[in-house]
Design an enzyme around this catalytic site. Structure first.
Site, PDB file in Angstrom:
ATOM      1  CE  LYS A   1      -3.922   1.730   2.838  1.00 19.28           C
ATOM      2  NZ  LYS A   1      -4.734   1.373   4.036  1.00 19.28           N
TER       3      LYS A   1
ATOM      4  CB  SER B   1      -8.120   3.184   3.408  1.00 17.38           C
ATOM      5  OG  SER B   1      -7.186   2.599   4.313  1.00 17.38           O
TER       6      SER B   1
ATOM      7  CB  THR C   1      -7.174   2.861  11.364  1.00 15.92           C
ATOM      8  OG1 THR C   1      -5.951   3.236  10.737  1.00 15.92           O
ATOM      9  CG2 THR C   1      -7.353   3.621  12.664  1.00 15.92           C
ATOM     10  CB  SER C   2     -11.700   1.223  12.247  1.00 12.14           C
ATOM     11  OG  SER C   2     -12.931   0.610  12.575  1.00 12.14           O
ATOM     12  N   GLY C   3     -11.121  -1.425   9.762  1.00  8.24           N
ATOM     13  CA  GLY C   3     -11.747  -1.979   8.567  1.00  8.24           C
ATOM     14  C   GLY C   3     -10.961  -1.911   7.276  1.00  8.24           C
ATOM     15  CB  SER C   4      -8.169   0.202   6.139  1.00  7.07           C
ATOM     16  OG  SER C   4      -8.881   1.415   6.144  1.00  7.07           O
TER      17      SER C   4
END
Ligand code: NAG
Ligand code: NAG
Ligand code: NAG
Ligand code: NAG
Ligand code: NAG
Ligand code: NAG
Ligand code: NAG
Ligand code: NAG
Ligand code: NAG
Ligand code: NAG
Ligand code: NAG
Length: 546
Positions: free
Chosen positions: A110, A191, A212-215
């Site tokens: 990424k 993301s 971080t939350s779901g990425s």
């Protein structure tokens, strides 16, 4: 070999769902692994037997990227040194030095994981184009040490989706709009959008994302992938563009559980530059994640279902997803597990809690400033979030005000960072909703080793306490699904043939158990093969071996 956007005509436009068939081109009687399905074992076998080289792999994957990038925009940069790094790996192998299973294997990362080479690390913003880091991020260094070829940098939701309240998933100023491959103009989620699309289409063996939350979990979900969101602290964040030291983590996105396990093996471990890694148990010794892939992992296991989350968030879950989930629970039970309710007792109260935003905002102000301070060349001299906001408002390509900076505006309005006493109060709330009132409490009260949810619902609560989650493909939306656009009309958020997954959530640093369950489920169901992308690149290894 180079292909421009005009190469679209060369692409296979597949018809969506079809029986899984592997087309393996035969060259002198040898069947090359088809790159959209190739596993690490397939590639290692070919490299060891001399059927193809790492250089061939880099050429084939690069050509595949060029075939689809003009349409899907999933890769921001290809490593200009990838061919020479692959040639070095081939030379080492030829004289008997193999650094590990990833030796000579192309991996995409990424575009927020820094490399000290010709590639940029931008989070998709022009603010960081041309910036220089003092050395490789620890993750990039570990990949190289394992012999992997870092092939390029994947597009993402800009700043890992921590800028705007009205932007699309997978959009960055630097890389454009990423689309996923299962429906035209598909929302790639985020993301780690480009990592998801790239891994799913076989543009490298696999890719790394950050969460971080779901990425990691959400783009793995819609791109038909296995994603491992490791415990915060298992994988170093040194020289990874941050959101929050309390929630950020780096993990693999791959087509099989075993390949994801191989990648996690290579990147996990203690790092003096990231003190959260000191929490790794057993003095930092990393378990054998590949050996944890056991077909009988469910035998005698107690597995929970977060029933009340399914009830409270019922309107967020579509009937095909719920039906597939109920089927999965039955399959897991039939595989030998005892299934019990494992409710998140704080979940109802959590619905009105906004402390997570306070924690992330405060961490971002501190952690971003720290990242800027690490740079050895900082093209615009940005030192703080306020500087970045000003830059973004003044740099046309950043698409402001069309895409706002609401997240930053709010963080700066609150005006405090993670050294403020208010931070600890907010963080304690997170620890309750993720811990005793969330996943950790549910595991402990019910004596379960993992708790299940559809991946569409799984990321939020584990994120609050940095607990691990593994997602595996579970099914896809049927042909009669109504097409629904994202809130800004740019992408198809829901529609026919779009995949979804199931999540295994567990206690901190218990990735090996979760990998075992994920593997046992994957090997019984093989749902990744139920649905095909509508667009796939045509170039294969056979086109490049000399
Ligand atoms: C193996 O190849 C490397 C790279 O070309 C070289 O540096 C090294 O001396 C070689 N070792 C042997 C044993 O030939
Ligand atoms: C990194 O960005 C610079 C512009 O500052 C550009 O010249 C260079 O080509 C980029 N690197 C790659 C690998 O694209
Ligand atoms: C890492 O250091 C920060 C402050 O520099 C501290 O707040 C935190 O507790 C430390 N974490 C660990 C796991 O040691
Ligand atoms: C918890 O479950 C395991 C099986 O996973 C079992 O061996 C153990 O006895 C149980 N412990 C308690 C306290 O119920
Ligand atoms: C879990 O919550 C649901 C309500 O969502 C309830 O029906 C069920 O009884 C609960 N299970 C346990 C074991 O408390
Ligand atoms: C944060 O948590 C505390 C304690 O649970 C609560 O009183 C407060 O309202 C929460 N703040 C926000 C902004 O949700
Ligand atoms: C964090 O807040 C403290 C106290 O207000 C301040 O001294 C420090 O400069 C701030 N750091 C950042 C990076 O904003
Ligand atoms: C804001 O950005 C503009 C253009 O990049 C620059 O000229 C100006 O000095 C910046 N202002 C502040 C307060 O940093
Ligand atoms: C995003 O929000 C900003 C500020 O409210 C507004 O100016 C802009 O038009 C919005 N963009 C879209 C696509 O709705
Ligand atoms: C799609 O078809 C199934 C039966 O195959 C039906 O149950 C469902 O209601 C249909 N959904 C829509 C959105 O038409
Ligand atoms: C490697 C590659 O194709 N990069 C492209 C990524 O997207 C931007 C914006 O569309 C292009 O300018 C790059 O060439």
């Amino acid at each position: 070999m180079r292909f421009s956007t005009a190469a679209a005509a060369l692409l296979t436009i597949a018809s969506g769902v079809s029986a899984w068939s592997v087309q393996r081109p035969l060259v002198k009687g040898y069947a090359f692994p088809s790159l959209i399905d190739a596993t690490l074992d397939d590639l290692v076998e070919g490299l060891e037997s001399g059927r193809f080289t790492s250089v061939d792999l880099v050429k084939a994957y690069s050509a595949r990227i060029h075939e689809v990038n003009g349409i899907l925009h999933m890769v921001n940069e290809i490593n200009p040194d990838a061919l020479s790094i692959a040639a070095d790996a081939d030379a080492l192998r030829a004289n008997g030095t193999v650094l590990g299973p990833l030796h000579g294997i192309p991996i995409l990362i990424k575009d927020n994981i820094a490399t000290d080479d010709k590639m940029n690390n931008t989070a998709g913003s022009f603010a960081l184009l041309g910036a220089k880091v003092p050395r490789d991020s620890t993750i990039a260094a570990k990949l190289r040490k394992a012999g992997a070829v870092i092939l390029g940098k994947t597009n993402l939701s800009q700043w890992a989706n921590y800028r705007s309240a009205n932007t699309t998933n997978g959009w960055t100023a630097y890389g454009g709009q990423t689309f996923a491959a299962y429906y035209p103009n598909q929302d790639p989620s985020g993301s780690s959008s480009g990592s998801g699309v790239s891994s799913s289409l076989g543009l490298a063996l696999a890719a790394l994302g950050t969460e971080t939350s779901g990425s990691i979990l959400a783009p793995s979900d819609v791109n038909n992938l296995v994603g491992i969101k490791p415990t915060v602290g298992l994988t170093s964040r040194y020289l990874v563009i941050p959101i929050s030291e309390h929630q950020d983590t780096v993990g693999p996105m791959a087509r099989t559980v075993k390949d994801a396990a191989h990648l996690l093996q290579a990147i996990a471990g203690p790092d003096p530059m990231d003190n959260y890694t000191r929490a790794i148990p057993d003095r930092g010794k990393i378990p054998n994640y590949v050996a944890a892939c056991k077909y009988d992992a469910f035998k005698g296991a107690r597995i929970g279902v977060a029933r009340n989350v399914l009830d409270i968030w019922a309107e967020m879950i579509d009937p095909p997803v719920l039906a597939a989930f109920n089927e999965a629970v039955k399959e897991i039970e039939a595989a030998g597990a005892t299934i019990v309710d494992a409710n998140f007792t704080g979940f109802e109260a959590f619905q009105n809690d906004k402390n997570e935003t306070l924690v992330l905002d405060a961490d971002f102000i501190s952690n971003l400033a720290n990242y800027f301070s690490e740079l050895t060349f900082n093209p615009y001299g940005l030192k703080s979030l306020a500087d970045l906001r000003n830059f973004t408002h003044n740099f046309k390509a950043e698409d402001w005000p069309e895409r706002d900076t609401a997240i930053w505006d709010n963080a700066l309005k609150e005006g405090w960072n993670n050294t403020d006493p208010r931070f600890w109060k907010a963080y304690q709330a997170n620890l309750y909703y993720g811990g005793e009132g969330g996943i950790l409490g549910a595991l402990e009260r019910t004596n379960t080793s993992a708790v299940l949810l559809p991946t569409q619902l799984s990321p939020t609560i584990p994120a609050l306490v940095g607990a691990p989650v593994v997602t595996v493909p579970m099914g896809f939306y049927p042909a009669n699904t109504t097409v629904r656009l994202d809130d800004f009309g740019g992408t198809v958020a829901s529609g026919p043939h779009i995949p979804f997954g199931i999540s295994f959530m567990g206690p901190k640093f218990c990735e090996a158990d979760l990998i075992g369950f994920a593997y046992a489920y994957e090997q019984r169901t093989h749902h990744r093969h139920d649905v095909q992308p509508y667009i796939v690149p045509n170039m294969e290894l056979a086109d490049f071996v000399s």
